[in-house]
Design an enzyme around this catalytic site. Structure first.
Site, PDB file in Angstrom:
ATOM      1  N   CYS A  82       0.353  -1.226  -0.074  1.00 58.05           N
ATOM      2  CA  CYS A  82       0.216   0.282  -0.212  1.00 58.05           C
ATOM      3  C   CYS A  82       1.219   1.406  -0.094  1.00 58.05           C
ATOM      4  O   CYS A  82       2.318   0.947  -0.032  1.00 58.05           O
ATOM      5  CB  CYS A  82      -1.075  -0.309   1.289  1.00 58.05           C
ATOM      6  SG  CYS A  82      -0.156   0.170   2.521  1.00 58.05           S
ATOM      7  N   CYS A  85       3.395   1.840   2.753  1.00 59.99           N
ATOM      8  CA  CYS A  85       4.317   0.848   2.900  1.00 59.99           C
ATOM      9  C   CYS A  85       4.975   1.928   1.798  1.00 59.99           C
ATOM     10  O   CYS A  85       6.804   1.824   2.222  1.00 59.99           O
ATOM     11  CB  CYS A  85       4.368  -0.389   1.774  1.00 59.99           C
ATOM     12  SG  CYS A  85       3.118  -1.954   2.560  1.00 59.99           S
ATOM     13  N   ASP A 494      11.946  28.843 -31.810  1.00 55.53           N
ATOM     14  CA  ASP A 494      13.285  29.071 -32.222  1.00 55.53           C
ATOM     15  C   ASP A 494      12.618  28.879 -33.687  1.00 55.53           C
ATOM     16  O   ASP A 494      11.871  27.712 -33.945  1.00 55.53           O
ATOM     17  CB  ASP A 494      14.088  27.520 -31.526  1.00 55.53           C
ATOM     18  CG  ASP A 494      15.829  27.886 -32.573  1.00 55.53           C
ATOM     19  OD1 ASP A 494      15.946  29.102 -33.496  1.00 55.53           O
ATOM     20  OD2 ASP A 494      16.388  26.776 -33.515  1.00 55.53           O
ATOM     21  N   ASP A 690      16.095  23.761 -31.505  1.00 52.33           N
ATOM     22  CA  ASP A 690      17.064  21.622 -31.859  1.00 52.33           C
ATOM     23  C   ASP A 690      18.202  22.036 -31.557  1.00 52.33           C
ATOM     24  O   ASP A 690      19.056  21.290 -31.748  1.00 52.33           O
ATOM     25  CB  ASP A 690      16.313  21.629 -33.425  1.00 52.33           C
ATOM     26  CG  ASP A 690      17.171  22.780 -34.193  1.00 52.33           C
ATOM     27  OD1 ASP A 690      17.031  23.846 -33.959  1.00 52.33           O
ATOM     28  OD2 ASP A 690      17.791  22.504 -35.177  1.00 52.33           O
ATOM     29  N   ASP A 694      19.880  27.507 -28.328  1.00 51.45           N
ATOM     30  CA  ASP A 694      18.647  27.245 -27.703  1.00 51.45           C
ATOM     31  C   ASP A 694      18.496  26.713 -26.488  1.00 51.45           C
ATOM     32  O   ASP A 694      17.295  26.445 -25.019  1.00 51.45           O
ATOM     33  CB  ASP A 694      17.704  26.524 -28.445  1.00 51.45           C
ATOM     34  CG  ASP A 694      17.442  26.812 -30.015  1.00 51.45           C
ATOM     35  OD1 ASP A 694      17.746  28.451 -30.007  1.00 51.45           O
ATOM     36  OD2 ASP A 694      16.939  25.830 -30.256  1.00 51.45           O
TER      37      ASP A 694
END
Length: 801
Positions: A82, A85, A494, A690, A694
């Site tokens: 549970c 635990c 970008d 990319d 950036d």
């Protein structure tokens, strides 16, 4: 200070400064310590900060000062029943010397531990967890025991047998208890049938509860063991000594059916839960299934041999036949074929692969065959990294989960206190049946309380959401970004490589007269040129024949010239033609002017006397960019474009894709500043890029998205990666975030409401007004149903569009 707080340390770092471990994966921004009593002075070492608590943390601190990097490993957890635990195991691990952080995933039954290998080893962590009444599966165990899949399967099979046995024995107990209590020896028969249900099929509840009691903790098993144990013991006493009650003028009731049915229902609930939890990681299993087990390699003597994938090394030559899956990442050396890369990009159209093209593990070859040289094997392949990223993401915690963890940690003791209070209240104020009603109320409260639904509410939805993203080519690194993406109201893009293809292409060519030999000369000059735009022209003409050139000269800032067929030929800008007094026809001038207004780069080709052609080169816009931007704007999200390019190019691109806000001539640090400015206006900003340029802006953004065809640094920093570089995946990711967060909220609402309403009703709050007292059997069914309903609601995400 409690023992559970011993040695607790946590990572603290500034927003937007991702903490990178030795394996390059990003860690939970919200990692922390539960149960700390007061703030402590923080000590900083590089990017890791420790919240110092006690003297024996000195070793951990000294190791970090030396620059020792923490390792991050994920271990399967056993005997965890549970959410309480889960909280206990997390506390045990955080208390170990050398552990920097530990985060448990209850739904996946795994724990992600960040530790200093110079101070602690997995074996030490395993022993600490075993001492707490649970177990860890570490890699050294795997050869002797089983894989995680086998462990889950064995657990499921065992649960199935236990459930079946408990249900078969409980049915006659219920029938006798409800309808045939008047038959001879009814109580004794029920006693005989109930005993194996509790002490054999339900023995795990009692064993685990005893382990918890030895460590002075309590969990779900404690509640079940107490409630059924009390009902069983009371019923046995009443069966053996009915005259005790008869002397007081009361009937000696037995509750064997309640004890048996509670065990049967809870076992059934756990069985369904285990099956449903298996489905939440289906996406991961699907990814793992993409890699073949064996490959055909070319041996040193030129023969072919089939070997296990584990034995493949870098530079091995691998043969791929029609219909086969590609085993590792590499580069084609011979042959050509179309390859289905939909598992990586989400794009259904197969991609042509020929010599020097890259191929990736898990993609599927179509009808041709080829050979390729292995470049990345084992854990280095893109597929292996995707699987690891999905695993780490599914194990990370959403911010909302921290509140749930705190509630789960105190839930069981609070429920036990309410159960005792209900019993005492009934005994004092319940009149002649007060003891019996009090006992029933106590049993029902212990049974109906369910921390499991709370514990499963967030991680099951996160696992399904991240798995669904992975199937669609959206890799989500952590739960925080998945939860935050729904709030995004500004997206910064970008230009190069994100909105556009990121590589210049010939978009138009106008000839004065269509002379084939002139084309060959243009192609030959550009093939020798080192200018980046020359590649676009060479690519455009493809397999055109070359001619012999002499006196080739590169003219910096202007173009190039060369001699062929007793003439001098020029390729370059307008200035080059003007300096050499070359005539230009009106037709070509008009075309060049139109292209210039569209922010395209114009190249001229001429002989000694007259311009023969004008060529337009530009970075083409991706075919889906305009549609993706429109979708974002229709969702009420403002879209901004940032580029280091000039104003006219930026304006032309922005106009073509429908972006109203853009900034040109922006340096990398200015991109991050622009995002800060938007954030200061109260906007939740997503940044998609990319390139290496950036990475600072991606780190600053609330939600960072890297394009999969971009730089590794951008992908390391970003919280999400779009494998195909298709911008349409951004609105899809935001929609997925909304669906996931909605599922989490629904789960938490029902889990909380269930307990808020169920516990008082079980305690008998309605009895004074309506005479209604909840039957413990119904409480057991409701408790089992609450967990199953939460997991089922999370699984609905899989089928949402």
């Amino acid at each position: 200070m409690k023992t559970s707080d011993k040695n607790s340390v946590h990572i603290a770092h500034q927003k937007n400064q991702p903490l990178i471990s030795g394996n390059g994966m990003q860690h939970n921004k919200n990692a922390g310590v539960t149960g700390m009593k007061m703030p402590h002075p923080k000590m900083e070492f590089g990017s890791v900060k420790l919240a110092s608590e006690k003297a024996n943390e000195d070793k951990t601190r000294k190791e970090l000062e030396k620059g020792i990097k923490p390792e991050k490993r994920t271990f399967p957890v056993l005997q965890m029943s549970c959410a309480s635990c889960a909280a206990s195991i997390e506390r045990i691990l955080k208390a170990q010397e050398g552990v920097v952080d530990a985060a448990i995933n209850f739904a996946a039954a795994t724990v992600s531990v960040e530790y200093l290998p110079t101070l602690v080893q997995p074996e030490n962590l395993k022993k600490a967890v075993q001492d707490g009444g649970y177990d860890l599966v570490i890699e050294s165990d795997k050869n002797e025991t089983e894989t995680l899949e086998d462990i889950h399967q064995k657990k499921y099979t065992r649960l199935k047998k236990q459930t079946l046995g408990a249900v078969l024995l409980s049915i006659p107990v219920v029938i006798i208890g409800m309808f045939f209590m008047g038959i001879p020896y009814a109580s004794e028969i029920m006693w005989i049938l109930t005993t194996p249900v509790l002490l054999w099929f339900g023995k795990d509840f009692f064993i685990n509860a005893w382990k918890q009691a030895k460590h002075r903790t309590a969990n779900m098993d404690t509640l079940v063991a107490l409630s059924t144990g009390v009902a069983y013991t009371f019923s046995v006493f009443n069966t053996l000594f009915p005259e005790f009650w008869h002397r007081q003028g009361l009937h000696a009731h037995v509750y064997f059916e309640a004890a048996a049915v509670i065990i049967a229902f809870i076992l059934l609930g756990r069985l369904l839960e285990e099956k449903a939890k298996g489905n939440t990681s289906a996406a991961l299993k699907k990814l793992m299934g993409l890699q073949p087990k064996t490959v055909t390699v070319v041996t040193k003597n030129g023969n072919q041999a089939q070997i296990p994938i584990e034995d493949v090394h870098v530079n091995d030559i691998i043969i791929v036949k029609p219909g086969e899956k590609i085993a590792v990442d590499g580069k084609v050396t011979e042959g050509r074929s179309y390859v289905d890369e939909s598992m990586l990009s989400g794009e259904p159209v197969p991609v042509l692969k020929q010599e020097a093209d890259k191929v990736y593990a898990g993609t599927i070859n179509q009808k041709g065959s080829f050979r390729f040289s292995a470049e990345k094997v084992g854990s280095q392949t893109m597929l292996a990294q995707i699987i690891q990223m999905v695993k780490d993401a599914q194990g990370s915690k959403a911010p909302v989960q921290e509140l749930v963890d705190k509630i789960a940690a105190v839930f069981v003791p609070v429920v036990m206190a309410i159960a005792v209070l209900a019993f005492v209240t009934w005994v004092i104020f319940g009149g002649e049946n007060g003891f019996t009603h009090g006992l029933l109320a106590m049993i029902t409260v212990l049974v109906i309380a369910c921390p499991c639904a709370l514990g499963l509410a967030t991680p099951t939805a996160i696992m399904v959401g991240i798995g669904k993203g992975a199937e669609k080519g959206i890799l989500i690194k952590n739960a925080q970004s998945l939860e935050l993406a729904k709030k995004v109201n500004a997206v910064v893009l970008d230009k190069t490589g994100t909105i556009t293809e990121g590589k210049p292409e010939v978009t138009g060519i106008q000839w004065l007269n269509n002379d084939e030999s002139a084309k060959q000369i243009l192609f030959s000059i550009e093939k020798q040129s080192e200018h980046p735009l020359a590649d676009a022209v060479v690519h455009h003409f493809g397999n055109t024949e070359t001619v012999q050139l002499s006196d080739f000269e590169s003219l910096t800032g202007k173009g190039a010239k060369a001699s062929a067929e007793n003439k001098t030929w020029f390729v370059g800008n307008k200035r080059l033609l003007e300096e050499n007094n070359i005539q230009t026809e009106a037709k070509l001038l008009e075309t060049a002017e139109v292209w210039g207004n569209e922010a395209k780069t114009v190249i001229w080709f001429a002989d000694e006397k007259i311009a023969l052609a004008v060529i337009a080169i530009s970075d083409t816009i991706k075919e889906n960019s305009e549609n993706a931007i429109l979708r974002l704007q229709n969702d009420g999200i403002e879209v901004y474009m940032l580029t280091g390019d000039n104003e006219s190019t930026a304006k032309a691109i922005a106009r073509q894709v429908g972006i109203k806000h853009f900034k040109a001539g922006v340096l990398p640090e200015q991109k991050a500043e622009f995002i800060k400015q938007l954030q200061s206006e109260g906007k939740i900003v997503a940044m998609a890029g990319d390139g290496i340029n950036d990475s600072t802006a991606l780190a600053q953004a609330d939600v960072s998205i890297a394009m999969g065809k971009g730089s590794d640094i951008a992908m390391d920093v970003a919280a999400m990666t779009i494998i195909s570089s298709d911008l349409n995946k951004i609105p899809e990711a935001i929609k997925l975030s909304k669906q996931t967060v909605r599922a989490i909220r629904q789960n938490l609402f029902w889990a909380f409401i269930y307990n808020v309403i169920g516990i008082p009703v079980a305690a008998g709050i309605l009895y004074p007004f309506t005479g209604f007292l909840l039957n413990p059997m119904i409480a057991g069914a409701a408790m089992a149903l609450s967990s199953v309903s939460v997991v089922s609601n999370s699984l609905r995400l899989k089928w949402k569009k």
